[in-house]
Design an enzyme around this catalytic site. Structure first.
Site, PDB file in Angstrom:
ATOM      1  N   ASP A   1     -12.056 -25.561 -29.333  1.00 14.83           N
ATOM      2  CA  ASP A   1     -12.349 -24.352 -30.105  1.00 14.83           C
ATOM      3  C   ASP A   1     -12.660 -23.145 -29.230  1.00 14.83           C
ATOM      4  O   ASP A   1     -12.679 -22.016 -29.703  1.00 14.83           O
ATOM      5  CB  ASP A   1     -13.505 -24.599 -31.074  1.00 14.83           C
ATOM      6  CG  ASP A   1     -13.099 -25.488 -32.244  1.00 14.83           C
ATOM      7  OD1 ASP A   1     -11.887 -25.536 -32.557  1.00 14.83           O
ATOM      8  OD2 ASP A   1     -13.984 -26.132 -32.830  1.00 14.83           O
TER       9      ASP A   1
ATOM     10  N   LYS B   1      -4.730 -26.658 -35.170  1.00 14.28           N
ATOM     11  CA  LYS B   1      -5.950 -26.136 -35.806  1.00 14.28           C
ATOM     12  C   LYS B   1      -5.509 -25.269 -36.982  1.00 14.28           C
ATOM     13  O   LYS B   1      -4.472 -25.514 -37.579  1.00 14.28           O
ATOM     14  CB  LYS B   1      -6.773 -25.337 -34.781  1.00 14.28           C
ATOM     15  CG  LYS B   1      -7.331 -26.173 -33.651  1.00 14.28           C
ATOM     16  CD  LYS B   1      -8.450 -27.054 -34.150  1.00 14.28           C
ATOM     17  CE  LYS B   1      -9.205 -27.728 -33.026  1.00 14.28           C
ATOM     18  NZ  LYS B   1     -10.406 -28.394 -33.515  1.00 14.28           N
TER      19      LYS B   1
ATOM     20  N   ARG C   1      -2.946 -22.215 -31.931  1.00 12.80           N
ATOM     21  CA  ARG C   1      -3.775 -21.265 -31.189  1.00 12.80           C
ATOM     22  C   ARG C   1      -3.208 -20.913 -29.817  1.00 12.80           C
ATOM     23  O   ARG C   1      -3.481 -19.820 -29.312  1.00 12.80           O
ATOM     24  CB  ARG C   1      -5.210 -21.779 -31.073  1.00 12.80           C
ATOM     25  CG  ARG C   1      -5.938 -21.722 -32.406  1.00 12.80           C
ATOM     26  CD  ARG C   1      -7.354 -22.195 -32.308  1.00 12.80           C
ATOM     27  NE  ARG C   1      -8.047 -22.000 -33.588  1.00 12.80           N
ATOM     28  CZ  ARG C   1      -9.173 -22.594 -33.905  1.00 12.80           C
ATOM     29  NH1 ARG C   1      -9.765 -23.415 -33.049  1.00 12.80           N
ATOM     30  NH2 ARG C   1      -9.727 -22.363 -35.083  1.00 12.80           N
TER      31      ARG C   1
ATOM     32  N   ARG D   1     -11.172 -17.825 -35.462  1.00 13.64           N
ATOM     33  CA  ARG D   1     -11.423 -17.760 -34.017  1.00 13.64           C
ATOM     34  C   ARG D   1     -10.479 -16.780 -33.317  1.00 13.64           C
ATOM     35  O   ARG D   1     -10.863 -16.149 -32.342  1.00 13.64           O
ATOM     36  CB  ARG D   1     -11.345 -19.145 -33.394  1.00 13.64           C
ATOM     37  CG  ARG D   1     -12.510 -20.010 -33.834  1.00 13.64           C
ATOM     38  CD  ARG D   1     -12.562 -21.312 -33.083  1.00 13.64           C
ATOM     39  NE  ARG D   1     -13.588 -22.173 -33.608  1.00 13.64           N
ATOM     40  CZ  ARG D   1     -14.846 -22.203 -33.177  1.00 13.64           C
ATOM     41  NH1 ARG D   1     -15.223 -21.400 -32.199  1.00 13.64           N
ATOM     42  NH2 ARG D   1     -15.722 -23.027 -33.707  1.00 13.64           N
TER      43      ARG D   1
ATOM     44  N   LYS E   1     -14.745 -17.243 -42.908  1.00 16.76           N
ATOM     45  CA  LYS E   1     -14.710 -18.711 -42.937  1.00 16.76           C
ATOM     46  C   LYS E   1     -15.900 -19.312 -42.190  1.00 16.76           C
ATOM     47  O   LYS E   1     -16.484 -20.293 -42.626  1.00 16.76           O
ATOM     48  CB  LYS E   1     -13.401 -19.211 -42.328  1.00 16.76           C
ATOM     49  CG  LYS E   1     -13.342 -20.716 -42.220  1.00 16.76           C
ATOM     50  CD  LYS E   1     -12.063 -21.209 -41.605  1.00 16.76           C
ATOM     51  CE  LYS E   1     -12.122 -22.727 -41.521  1.00 16.76           C
ATOM     52  NZ  LYS E   1     -10.930 -23.288 -40.953  1.00 16.76           N
TER      53      LYS E   1
END
Length: 184
Positions: free
Chosen positions: A62, A89, A93, A135, A161
């Site tokens: 993450d 994810k 990403r 993110r 979120k």
């Protein structure tokens, strides 16, 4: 990260002995040259000149978006390895960070399981997308600190979120946020 790239930030009331895996970020940014002070539940992060390193993301996937941003504005080359699982994810990403950082002038190469990032002193700004991933949106907001021009993040509300007050806190720390609709 915002404290490393911008002005000093103190984070209070933290459990320094947390078992949370993402706290490895403290070790990673220290290795990159970030100035940190840790005292009884408080971490102070100061504006720092950082250098590229190799980051094994296998245990902290993450962190890939925000570490990509730091690598983009660090001296030398940052390699993020063992990160293939971040492709599944909220979005891919790796592809997202290559795509969006490249739009604002970063030099990023996508590998099957990671990234190679050649750092620059600053980025240029522009329009980027969040990929509907909280993110990615937050990482790009932090990237704006090192942009010479303004940075527009489409679908920026996706931060709700995980961090509904992100934009309020970003402004409180000195960030500039102008909300407007692009035909929504």
């Amino acid at each position: 990260m915002a404290g490393i790239l911008g002005s000093s930030i103190k984070c209070k009331d933290l459990n320094i002995n947390s078992l949370q895996g993402d706290k490895v970020i403290l070790d990673i940014v220290r290795e990159m040259g970030a100035k940190l002070e840790i005292k009884e539940g408080c971490i102070e992060v100061k504006n720092s000149v950082t250098k590229g390193i190799t980051i094994d993301a296998s245990e902290c996937p993450d962190l890939v978006p925000i570490l990509s941003v730091l690598g983009a504005v660090s001296e030398g080359t940052t390699k993020i390895i063992n990160a293939e699982r971040v492709r599944i994810k909220e979005c891919d990403r790796l592809k997202a960070m290559v795509t969006e950082l490249s739009k604002i002038g970063a030099e990023v190469e996508e590998l099957h399981d990671g990234l190679v990032i050649r750092g620059k002193k600053s980025l240029k700004g522009g329009i980027v997308d969040s990929w509907n991933d909280h993110r990615i949106a937050m990482a790009m907001a932090v990237a704006s600190i090192k942009c010479e021009g303004s940075l527009v993040i489409t679908n920026s509300k996706v931060v709700n979120k995980s961090y509904p007050h992100f934009w309020e806190d970003f402004k409180m720390l000195g960030g500039t946020v102008d909300e407007w609709s692009m035909g929504e």
